[in-house]
Structure formats: C-alpha cells, structure tokens
Design a protein around this motif. Structure first.
Motif, PDB file in Angstrom:
ATOM      1  N   LYS B  38      44.910  40.724  31.403  1.00  0.00           N
ATOM      2  CA  LYS B  38      45.086  40.892  32.849  1.00  0.00           C
ATOM      3  C   LYS B  38      44.637  39.645  33.586  1.00  0.00           C
ATOM      4  O   LYS B  38      43.482  39.230  33.488  1.00  0.00           O
ATOM      5  N   TYR B  39      45.582  39.068  34.335  1.00  0.00           N
ATOM      6  CA  TYR B  39      45.258  37.987  35.251  1.00  0.00           C
ATOM      7  C   TYR B  39      44.904  38.584  36.608  1.00  0.00           C
ATOM      8  O   TYR B  39      45.342  39.693  36.949  1.00  0.00           O
ATOM      9  N   PRO B  40      44.132  37.857  37.420  1.00  0.00           N
ATOM     10  CA  PRO B  40      43.805  38.338  38.770  1.00  0.00           C
ATOM     11  C   PRO B  40      45.075  38.643  39.563  1.00  0.00           C
ATOM     12  O   PRO B  40      46.076  37.930  39.457  1.00  0.00           O
ATOM     13  N   ALA B  41      45.037  39.708  40.315  1.00  0.00           N
ATOM     14  CA  ALA B  41      46.129  40.119  41.198  1.00  0.00           C
ATOM     15  C   ALA B  41      47.392  40.530  40.435  1.00  0.00           C
ATOM     16  O   ALA B  41      48.472  40.624  41.033  1.00  0.00           O
ATOM     17  N   GLU B  42      47.279  40.737  39.149  1.00  0.00           N
ATOM     18  CA  GLU B  42      48.403  41.241  38.371  1.00  0.00           C
ATOM     19  C   GLU B  42      47.969  42.478  37.591  1.00  0.00           C
ATOM     20  O   GLU B  42      46.779  42.684  37.347  1.00  0.00           O
ATOM     21  N   GLY B  43      48.947  43.283  37.176  1.00  0.00           N
ATOM     22  CA  GLY B  43      48.624  44.408  36.323  1.00  0.00           C
ATOM     23  C   GLY B  43      48.418  43.958  34.885  1.00  0.00           C
ATOM     24  O   GLY B  43      48.820  42.855  34.499  1.00  0.00           O
TER      25      GLY B  43
END
Lengths: 114, 114
Positions: B38-43
């Motif tokens: 999981k990357y920031p601001a992504e699912g």
C-alpha cells in the motif's frame, strides 16, 4: 482500465449526521467488501455481498449498513456517526473462484467526524 | 483478537539489499496467505500469495516463504528498490472458517534508502 472507484476520497460529517460512502467497480466481480481501517490498525472487514446476498460480520455495529443495487455499485451507510467511526473505509471486490482469493481494493474514503 | 500479526511496524533497508518482512498467525485453519502493498493515498494492491500446501512461491524479486509448523511466513524482496517503499500487509484466509474474509495484520512500513 478495470478498477474499483470510491467516492468521495475524503468525507467530513458531523457527529450523528448520516453519511453514505460509495463504491463502484468495472471488474464485473460478484463479491464486494467493505473494510474499516483505523490509524495503524489492520483493515477490518465490516460486511460483504456475494451477488445480492448480504453477509454481516458478527461484530459489525448496527450503525453500519450497506446496499448493493446492482453488480457495479455498493454503498456504505453510517446512520449516526460517532467520533470512533473516523477511519479509512476501503471497498474491495473479488470473484468467487479460487484459488488465490485475491481482492482488488479501491483507494479508500477517509472519513472525519467532527 | 488479532489472528495475523506483523510485529515489526517499520523496517529500513538500503537499496540493493534484501528486505525481509515477517508475519505470524495463530489459526491453523488458514489455508491461503497473501501479501498486499500500500502506497499513501492508494488502496492496497495484491503482491504475491501462497497456498498452505506450498512452502515457497516466487515472483520476480518477491518470494514468500511459509513455515506451517511455526505458523510463520515471510516476504523477501531482493534486491530492494526505493520504489518498494510502502506499507506491506500480510493477510490470511481460511474458507472453512471465515469464508471470504481476509484477516489482515497491522502492516509493516518499509523504507528503502538510496
């Protein structure tokens, strides 16, 4: 590209004011899920739909409800949000065939309760 | 009760070296294990999985090892790259016990430094 879309990405609501989060998918998957993820915690499954069949997790509060009007859309309704409901809400989809059990996630909606 | 545990909240590794992320589980009925990134601001996005009948699965730079007797799995990333910096979630599923529900760990934040 086939994907899972969540709207809005950020939602602010007042304590006790009903709020609805939406999820749509272009993957044509028959299973859709809603997860709640609080800060530094594991995502926690709230409920899922297998086609039109609704499956509620035993410890999901009654305050949380869901609707799936068709294959593509699923909604999460929080009837009376409390401060403890502030979290990231993740929608996911999958097929019902194994063996990977892979679920495809949307980007999430971050809910703030004031 | 947390059935999937990732005891290291964070890990820092130099670029080019091996990253090893660990995961322990308590329920012997789990029969499939997945890693999500999981990357920031992504699912979360699916990375790699392993069935309980195997002890190793490899996909490019990513290898997952499963030790059923120890109820332990690990994700190896070789060589690590700065783009691998993300939060990694371990998840387990047991069709006979939890249907479609993925049981997630709390995640390990990996930082790969140049």
């Amino acid at each position: 590209d086939a994907m899972v879309i969540q709207n809005p990405r950020y939602q602010v609501t007042q304590f006790g004011k009903p709020v609805t989060l939406s999820c749509s998918q272009t993957l044509n998957h028959n299973v859709m899920y809603w997860y709640q993820q609080k800060s530094s915690q594991a995502p926690k499954l709230l409920f899922h739909y297998y086609d039109k069949d609704f499956n509620n997790e035993a410890d999901t509060p009654d305050n949380f409800q869901s609707r799936r009007p068709n294959t593509s859309f699923c909604f999460l309704d929080i009837r009376s949000p409390g401060l403890g409901d502030a979290a990231m809400y993740l929608c996911a989809t999958s097929t019902d065939t194994g063996p990977s059990y892979e679920q495809y996630f949307g980007p999430g909606t971050r809910l703030t309760v004031t | 009760d947390q059935q999937v545990k990732q005891n290291s909240p964070s890990l820092s590794v130099q670029e080019g070296r091996i990253s090893i992320l660990n995961c322990d589980y308590t329920n012997s009925m789990f029969d499939y294990f997945l890693w999500y990134k999981k990357y920031p601001a992504e699912g979360p996005t699916f990375l790699i999985s392993i069935s309980s009948i195997k002890d190793k699965n490899e996909d490019g730079r990513f290898t997952v090892f499963l030790n059923k007797s120890a109820k332990h799995l690990s994700l190896h990333i070789v060589p690590s790259q700065p783009g691998d910096s993300a939060v990694y979630f371990c998840a387990a599923i047991g069709a006979d016990i939890s249907g479609y529900a993925l049981n997630f760990g709390k995640g390990t934040s990996l930082l790969v430094t140049p």
